[in-house]
Write a protein that holds these residues in place. Structure first.
Motif, PDB file in Angstrom:
ATOM      1  N   ASN B  27      26.827  18.498   5.393  1.00 24.94           N
ATOM      2  CA  ASN B  27      26.585  18.802   6.785  1.00 24.94           C
ATOM      3  C   ASN B  27      25.452  19.805   6.891  1.00 24.94           C
ATOM      4  O   ASN B  27      25.611  20.957   6.519  1.00 24.94           O
ATOM      5  N   ARG B  29      24.382  21.328   9.279  1.00 25.93           N
ATOM      6  CA  ARG B  29      24.698  22.421  10.211  1.00 25.93           C
ATOM      7  C   ARG B  29      25.420  23.557   9.490  1.00 25.93           C
ATOM      8  O   ARG B  29      25.482  24.663   9.981  1.00 25.93           O
ATOM      9  N   GLU B  30      26.039  23.207   8.364  1.00 26.24           N
ATOM     10  CA  GLU B  30      26.824  24.207   7.635  1.00 26.24           C
ATOM     11  C   GLU B  30      25.891  24.945   6.676  1.00 26.24           C
ATOM     12  O   GLU B  30      25.646  24.499   5.569  1.00 26.24           O
ATOM     13  N   SER B  76      32.413  24.295  22.628  1.00 23.38           N
ATOM     14  CA  SER B  76      33.294  24.076  21.476  1.00 23.38           C
ATOM     15  C   SER B  76      34.366  25.165  21.378  1.00 23.38           C
ATOM     16  O   SER B  76      35.413  24.950  20.773  1.00 23.38           O
ATOM     17  N   GLU B  80      38.411  25.083  20.507  1.00 22.16           N
ATOM     18  CA  GLU B  80      39.003  25.877  19.440  1.00 22.16           C
ATOM     19  C   GLU B  80      40.099  26.809  19.960  1.00 22.16           C
ATOM     20  O   GLU B  80      41.083  27.079  19.267  1.00 22.16           O
ATOM     21  N   GLU B 140      31.949  30.837  15.573  1.00 21.01           N
ATOM     22  CA  GLU B 140      31.943  31.086  14.134  1.00 21.01           C
ATOM     23  C   GLU B 140      33.091  32.032  13.821  1.00 21.01           C
ATOM     24  O   GLU B 140      33.481  32.839  14.668  1.00 21.01           O
ATOM     25  N   THR B 155      31.713  27.848  10.291  1.00 25.22           N
ATOM     26  CA  THR B 155      30.867  27.590  11.449  1.00 25.22           C
ATOM     27  C   THR B 155      31.442  26.415  12.223  1.00 25.22           C
ATOM     28  O   THR B 155      31.797  25.414  11.623  1.00 25.22           O
ATOM     29  N   GLY B 156      31.537  26.563  13.525  1.00 24.09           N
ATOM     30  CA  GLY B 156      32.098  25.509  14.357  1.00 24.09           C
ATOM     31  C   GLY B 156      33.557  25.806  14.651  1.00 24.09           C
ATOM     32  O   GLY B 156      34.118  26.772  14.127  1.00 24.09           O
TER      33      GLY B 156
END
Lengths: 153, 176
Positions: B27, B29-30, B76, B80, B140, B155-156
């Motif tokens: 990923n 993004r990571e 997001s 979460e 995060e 992250t995410g």
């Protein structure tokens, strides 16, 4: 007459307001040039294929401001790059340093190229040593025969 | 030897497949955090619910805690949030929120509406502490041990699976 005066006053006000907003950008062209030079070396983490200089993402704007702040304080380019890598890692650098974990990244393409060239040379040399009988006749000769006019047959 | 030469392209193809299988499953993004294993950046921020009070990094030394970066504008985070609310209801875990580039009114309204899993939230209106933590995509989550060392970053959005497989075992280890 009064209307004209009001209009002129408003226009002047608008100009003054505009000028005020633009001031920090134009304040020091040398500093801005250094800012752009550093920002084009840094990757924006939000839109990953853009530099901090190009990106309009919030984070890129913040990081540009941070770099500007550090330049004003008199920090060196090295200090600013170190500041960014301490927080975001080598990933922010468009030109990552050469170290064990990035060896493959730096030299992989060269190795592939060298491997390909070596294979090509070996194959060509082996072929040049083979007897002509080892090869099939050229396709063009067959084609010529096929193209001959029917009357010649 | 010669008889098997025709298999060479197939072998190369399999190697290529292997590279693609690994590469395409990464990923991008990571981004690995350089903070892991290093002391958490120092901060001194006002509490969201009581700006007169300041919370510093060193106030939290001696405790294992989670830092969850959130904002009322973050989509997001809404996904979460119920996961964290539910988790803190069942487990004694210390979560501090870092309210990132948000306005106080919007943030308080958000907590009132969706619940508050945080021991306290810290206001980082300018996002400067966020930069120190290398925040680039809200939400995060960081885990910080008793010595103030960052041990993990996610992250995410935190999902029940991430909680179960990565966070819970680490918290258990750090608290032992």
């Amino acid at each position: 007459m009064r209307n004209t005066l009001v209009a002129v006053a408003l226009a002047a006000l608008a100009l003054a307001a505009g000028a005020k907003e633009a001031a920090p950008e134009a304040a020091d062209p040398a500093l801005e040039a250094r800012l752009v030079a550093i920002a084009t070396e840094l990757r924006c983490l939000v839109c990953q294929n853009q530099t901090i200089a190009d990106s309009h993402a919030d984070l890129a704007v913040d990081l540009r401001n941070q770099v500007r702040e550090m330049l004003r304080r008199g920090d060196s380019d090295r200090q600013i790059i170190d500041y960014m890598t301490a927080r975001y890692g080598d990933f922010v650098l468009y030109r990552p340093p050469v170290k064990p974990t990035t060896m493959l990244l730096w030299f992989g393409p060269g190795l592939l190229m060298a491997g390909g060239l070596a294979t090509l040379v070996i194959v060509l040399r082996r072929r040049s040593r083979m007897a002509p009988e080892a090869f099939e006749a050229d396709a063009t000769e067959d084609a010529k025969e096929a193209d001959a006019p029917p009357a010649a047959r | 030897m010669k008889r098997w030469q025709f298999l060479a392209p197939l072998g190369l193809f399999v190697v290529l497949l292997g590279f693609l299988a690994v590469g395409l499953n990464l990923n991008p993004r990571e981004v690995p955090s350089p903070l892991i294993g290093k002391p958490a950046p120092a901060f001194a921020l006002p509490r969201l619910d009581d700006p007169a009070q300041t919370i510093r990094r060193d106030d939290l030394l001696g405790k294992v805690w989670m830092l969850n970066v959130w904002a009322s504008w973050c989509v997001s985070c809404r996904e979460e949030h119920p996961v964290l609310v539910e988790y803190t209801r069942q487990h004694p875990v210390l979560i501090y929120g870092l309210n990132y580039k948000d306005t106080r009114a919007a943030a308080l309204d958000w907590l009132a509406r969706f619940g508050n899993p945080y021991a306290a939230s810290l206001s980082d209106a300018q996002g400067l502490v966020g930069i120190d933590f290398g925040v680039y995509g809200v939400p995060e989550t960081f885990i910080i041990d008793k010595q103030g060392i960052v041990r993990m970053k996610h992250t995410g959005p935190v999902t029940p699976q991430v909680l179960r497989e990565r966070i819970e075992p680490l918290l258990k280890k750090l608290n032992a």
